[in-house]
Design an enzyme around this catalytic site. Structure first.
Site, PDB file in Angstrom:
ATOM      1  N   HIS A 174       0.802  -1.226   0.000  1.00  0.00           N
ATOM      2  CA  HIS A 174       0.000   0.000   0.000  1.00  0.00           C
ATOM      3  C   HIS A 174       0.834   1.276   0.000  1.00  0.00           C
ATOM      4  O   HIS A 174       0.283   2.365  -0.050  1.00  0.00           O
ATOM      5  CB  HIS A 174      -0.931   0.014   1.221  1.00  0.00           C
ATOM      6  CG  HIS A 174      -0.212   0.299   2.507  1.00  0.00           C
ATOM      7  ND1 HIS A 174       0.571  -0.628   3.132  1.00  0.00           N
ATOM      8  CD2 HIS A 174      -0.141   1.412   3.258  1.00  0.00           C
ATOM      9  CE1 HIS A 174       1.089  -0.108   4.227  1.00  0.00           C
ATOM     10  NE2 HIS A 174       0.678   1.130   4.329  1.00  0.00           N
TER      11      HIS A 174
HETATM   12  C1  UD1 Z   1      -1.948   5.464   6.148  1.00  0.00           C
HETATM   13  C2  UD1 Z   1      -0.619   5.921   6.753  1.00  0.00           C
HETATM   14  C3  UD1 Z   1       0.426   4.844   6.557  1.00  0.00           C
HETATM   15  C4  UD1 Z   1      -0.055   3.511   7.074  1.00  0.00           C
HETATM   16  C5  UD1 Z   1      -1.392   3.174   6.432  1.00  0.00           C
HETATM   17  C6  UD1 Z   1      -1.928   1.879   6.952  1.00  0.00           C
HETATM   18  C7  UD1 Z   1      -0.149   8.335   6.631  1.00  0.00           C
HETATM   19  C8  UD1 Z   1       0.658   9.365   5.961  1.00  0.00           C
HETATM   20  N1  UD1 Z   1      -0.121   7.107   6.068  1.00  0.00           N
HETATM   21  O1  UD1 Z   1      -1.755   5.311   4.754  1.00  0.00           O
HETATM   22  O2  UD1 Z   1       1.597   5.193   7.254  1.00  0.00           O
HETATM   23  O3  UD1 Z   1       0.901   2.525   6.768  1.00  0.00           O
HETATM   24  O4  UD1 Z   1      -2.305   4.229   6.731  1.00  0.00           O
HETATM   25  O5  UD1 Z   1      -3.134   1.518   6.343  1.00  0.00           O
HETATM   26  O6  UD1 Z   1      -0.795   8.609   7.614  1.00  0.00           O
HETATM   27  N2  UD1 Z   1      -9.201   4.803   2.291  1.00  0.00           N
HETATM   28  C9  UD1 Z   1     -10.398   4.142   2.265  1.00  0.00           C
HETATM   29  N3  UD1 Z   1     -10.954   3.780   3.468  1.00  0.00           N
HETATM   30  C10 UD1 Z   1     -10.370   4.029   4.663  1.00  0.00           C
HETATM   31  C11 UD1 Z   1      -9.146   4.730   4.664  1.00  0.00           C
HETATM   32  C12 UD1 Z   1      -8.569   5.099   3.475  1.00  0.00           C
HETATM   33  O7  UD1 Z   1     -10.955   3.871   1.225  1.00  0.00           O
HETATM   34  O8  UD1 Z   1     -10.928   3.655   5.707  1.00  0.00           O
HETATM   35  C13 UD1 Z   1      -8.562   5.170   0.996  1.00  0.00           C
HETATM   36  C14 UD1 Z   1      -8.911   6.579   0.559  1.00  0.00           C
HETATM   37  O9  UD1 Z   1      -9.011   6.584  -0.817  1.00  0.00           O
HETATM   38  C15 UD1 Z   1      -7.677   7.369   0.949  1.00  0.00           C
HETATM   39  C16 UD1 Z   1      -6.578   6.338   0.754  1.00  0.00           C
HETATM   40  O10 UD1 Z   1      -7.160   5.091   1.121  1.00  0.00           O
HETATM   41  O11 UD1 Z   1      -7.536   8.492   0.160  1.00  0.00           O
HETATM   42  C17 UD1 Z   1      -5.380   6.577   1.611  1.00  0.00           C
HETATM   43  O12 UD1 Z   1      -5.733   6.717   2.988  1.00  0.00           O
HETATM   44  P1  UD1 Z   1      -4.767   7.572   3.952  1.00  0.00           P
HETATM   45  O13 UD1 Z   1      -5.235   7.479   5.360  1.00  0.00           O
HETATM   46  O14 UD1 Z   1      -4.578   8.945   3.392  1.00  0.00           O
HETATM   47  O15 UD1 Z   1      -3.367   6.853   3.803  1.00  0.00           O
HETATM   48  P2  UD1 Z   1      -2.990   5.301   3.774  1.00  0.00           P
HETATM   49  O16 UD1 Z   1      -2.461   4.989   2.432  1.00  0.00           O
HETATM   50  O17 UD1 Z   1      -4.098   4.476   4.319  1.00  0.00           O
END
Ligand code: UD1
Length: 369
Positions: A210
């Site tokens: 991811h």
């Molecule tokens: C975040 C953390 C990362 C961690 C990861 C674990 C930061 C900078 N990154 O990355 O260190 O390893 O979490 O999972 O904080 N989304 C969903 N549903 C959710 C959450 C996210 O669909 O419940 C999708 C959304 O499109 C979002 C994307 O995932 O834009 C990324 O989510 P985000 O929390 O920004 O970062 P992660 O890649 O999850």
């Protein structure tokens, strides 16, 4: 003694669970649990609360996704009034996600003591968003709890005073050891058989991916798929897919390649116990996660880390982890060495013994008085 504890994203939940349990042994500690809402899908959040017995958050800021600036700023705006209302003695943050730095910054600007659990880890890679979060959070924290010696050494080299640093082991490993027995009852092996015809007793691999550096870059993602195409000829690979990864490849050539690999099996994100059962019985784990490098070390399962660096060097020095990068041939070379049986028996790092959270809470209780 009022302590506000922050969770936001999936890897935070296994770190906060044993701390919440450890607070309950102290009558004079009042923990308040705040969920920023950075992760919000049932399978990325609520499922973990239920499985790990984490109390329902006292406050959910409901922030959700956004660019780094938007997400960080929205968390800060929503968290400041919480601190003003509750006037905690300390704010405790874990890990390295955007919720960690956002809430940390709010706390110190209000003169509230900041505690960082999993401090001092450094990948040395400033292009990694988490590395910025780690460096900044550590530089403003009053108490820093480290999981491994490299964390202590990094903090000392950055000029953090020794009195603030505590080597305590790893709260995430507390959670793993607490749940290992429970995970045996997970039905995930049967589900893999029913859904994909996989006989898990014959050996399988687990893949997670991811990191933006892998899944936001089609060239890198493609190189990793080239290696997976070879490995899946030897064993089925189970791939619980992070929503970021799924959204990125939906409708693209990469998505088609993933769908067409006969022995690469995609799942939605899965819960903690199912994942623990899968990894603890896997022949091989391939990942770009931080925490999974550590969990496989404790489980003594070979792990190939699809990154150029790690902020958790102990897992590669004495654990079962190898940092293999993202070049197809390097991944395959490491895989072939494993296949040939050259696998070093992993050792478990010092203090990864299931008692990190009680150690942390004892120190906090003494020092915050
Ligand atoms: C975040 C953390 C990362 C961690 C990861 C674990 C930061 C900078 N990154 O990355 O260190 O390893 O979490 O999972 O904080 N989304 C969903 N549903 C959710 C959450 C996210 O669909 O419940 C999708 C959304 O499109 C979002 C994307 O995932 O834009 C990324 O989510 P985000 O929390 O920004 O970062 P992660 O890649 O999850």
């Amino acid at each position: 003694m009022k302590i506000v504890n922050i969770v936001g994203a999936r890897p935070n939940f296994m770190k906060i669970a044993p701390l919440m349990a450890a607070y309950s042994k102290y009558d004079d500690i009042e923990p308040i649990l705040v969920h920023t809402g950075q992760h919000y899908d049932e399978k990325m959040s609520d499922l973990f609360f239920r499985q790990l017995g984490i109390p329902t958050p006292d406050i959910n800021l409901g922030i959700g996704s956004g660019s780094h600036a938007v997400q960080t700023a929205e968390i800060m705006k929503a968290f400041e009034p919480v601190c003003l209302e509750h006037k905690p003695d300390a704010v405790l943050v874990v890990g390295d996600v955007n919720s960690t730095i956002a809430c940390g910054l709010v706390a110190v600007k209000l003169g509230i003591k900041l505690i960082h659990v999993e401090a001092g880890l450094r990948s040395g890679d400033r292009a990694m968003p988490e590395e910025i979060n780690r460096v900044l959070t550590d530089s403003i924290s009053d108490m820093l709890f480290c999981t491994e010696q490299s964390g202590v050494d990094n903090l000392l080299a950055e000029g953090v005073s020794k009195a603030r640093i505590h080597m305590v082991g790893h709260v995430m490993i507390d959670t793993l050891l607490t749940n290992l027995e429970k995970a045996k009852a997970s039905n995930i092996h049967n589900e893999m058989n029913d859904n994909f015809g996989i006989d898990c007793s014959k050996g399988y691999g687990v893949l997670t991916m991811h990191r933006p550096s892998n899944v936001d870059d089609p060239i890198v993602f493609g190189r990793i798929l080239d290696a997976l195409e070879v490995i899946q000829n030897d064993m089925p690979i189970i791939f619980p897919m992070h929503p970021r990864t799924r959204k990125n490849i939906a409708g693209t050539d990469l998505g088609n390649r993933v769908d067409n690999m006969k022995n690469l099996h995609l799942l939605d994100p899965i819960g903690y116990l199912d994942f623990l059962k899968l990894t603890s019985n896997a022949k091989l784990v391939l990942t770009d996660s931080g925490g999974i490098q550590e969990e496989t070390t404790v489980l003594k399962i070979p792990c190939l880390t699809l990154r150029e660096n790690t902020e958790r060097p102990i897992t590669a020095e004495i654990g079962s982890n190898q940092v293999v990068g993202t070049e197809t041939q390097n991944i395959l070379n490491a895989y072939n060495r494993l296949k040939d049986g050259s696998f070093r028996e992993a050792q478990i790092p010092p203090l990864w013994d299931g008692n990190a959270a009680p150690r942390i809470v004892k120190i906090m209780h003494e020092e915050l008085k």
